[in-house]
Design an enzyme around this catalytic site. Structure first.
Site, mmCIF file in Angstrom:
data_model
loop_
_atom_site.group_PDB
_atom_site.id
_atom_site.type_symbol
_atom_site.label_atom_id
_atom_site.label_comp_id
_atom_site.label_asym_id
_atom_site.label_seq_id
_atom_site.Cartn_x
_atom_site.Cartn_y
_atom_site.Cartn_z
ATOM 1 N N GLY A 58 0.838 -1.193 0.000
ATOM 2 C CA GLY A 58 0.000 0.000 0.000
ATOM 3 C C GLY A 58 0.867 1.234 0.000
ATOM 4 N N CYS A 59 0.388 2.279 0.629
ATOM 5 C CA CYS A 59 1.139 3.533 0.691
ATOM 6 C C CYS A 59 2.496 3.304 1.338
ATOM 7 C CB CYS A 59 0.340 4.558 1.502
ATOM 8 S SG CYS A 59 1.239 6.099 1.768
ATOM 9 N N PHE A 60 3.547 3.779 0.681
ATOM 10 C CA PHE A 60 4.879 3.518 1.235
ATOM 11 C C PHE A 60 5.121 4.207 2.565
ATOM 12 C CE2 PHE A 60 6.450 6.199 -2.643
ATOM 13 C CZ PHE A 60 5.960 7.392 -2.120
ATOM 14 N N TRP A 61 4.388 5.267 2.885
ATOM 15 C CA TRP A 61 4.568 5.930 4.188
ATOM 16 C C TRP A 61 4.270 4.965 5.327
ATOM 17 C CZ3 TRP A 61 1.113 10.797 3.071
ATOM 18 C CH2 TRP A 61 1.738 11.595 2.101
#
Length: 179
Positions: free
Chosen positions: A13-16
């Site tokens: 998902g979102c790399f953050w």
């Protein structure tokens, strides 16, 4: 005694979210947000967000195998994201948010296949995590690096990233780096 560092690239998902978790893992020496396995060379965040470059948002996780093995790195990965939703994690939807493990050598592929099979059995055969050699990787823009550490009060970080970090802390308490 020389210590060799190993690296695996993970898309959850979102790399953050993924980056924030692995920055807290004891034995992980570096985490870098980036893009991989797409057709465009050195894409921008804006290009990747269109879903038309073929890239996944990923993190490169470098770790000391003397402190943490790949199996443990992957077990954390499968706890902090949902490997059963194709091209999405929560409200983040698109092929850039797919679940993926991008390996660098046959040993990583072998271990990843074993872990995926175990997780797939646990999830009733619904795991959609792709397992591919890492290709066409590029580092994400500077402002994406260490995003949660730099912006913990930003809305997405507070409501999406922070709960994933807390889940990691609770589930893998013995793996949390000393602050």
């Amino acid at each position: 005694m020389s210590t060799s560092i190993d690296t695996i690239t993970l898309g959850g998902g979102c790399f953050w979210c993924v980056e924030a978790v692995y920055e807290k893992v004891d034995g992980v020496t570096a985490v870098e947000s980036g893009y991989t396995n797409g057709q465009v060379k050195n894409p921008s965040y804006e290009q990747v967000c269109t879903g038309h470059t073929g890239h996944a948002e990923v993190v490169r996780v470098s770790y000391d195998p003397q402190k943490i093995g790949l199996r443990d790195v992957l077990e954390i990965f499968f706890v902090v994201h949902d490997p059963t939703t194709k091209d999405r994690q929560g409200n983040d939807v698109g092929s850039q948010y797919r679940s993926g493990i991008y390996f660098r050598n046959p040993e990583q592929e072998r271990i990843a296949r074993e872990v995926i099979a175990e997780v797939n059995s646990h999830h009733g055969g619904h795991v959609v995590t792709e397992l591919l050699p890492e290709e066409n990787y590029s580092r994400a823009e500077d402002y994406h690096q260490h995003y949660f550490a730099n912006h913990p009060d930003q809305g997405y970080c507070a409501f999406v990233v922070a709960p994933k970090v807390e889940k990691f802390r609770k589930t893998f308490a013995s793996r949390v780096k000393a602050d």
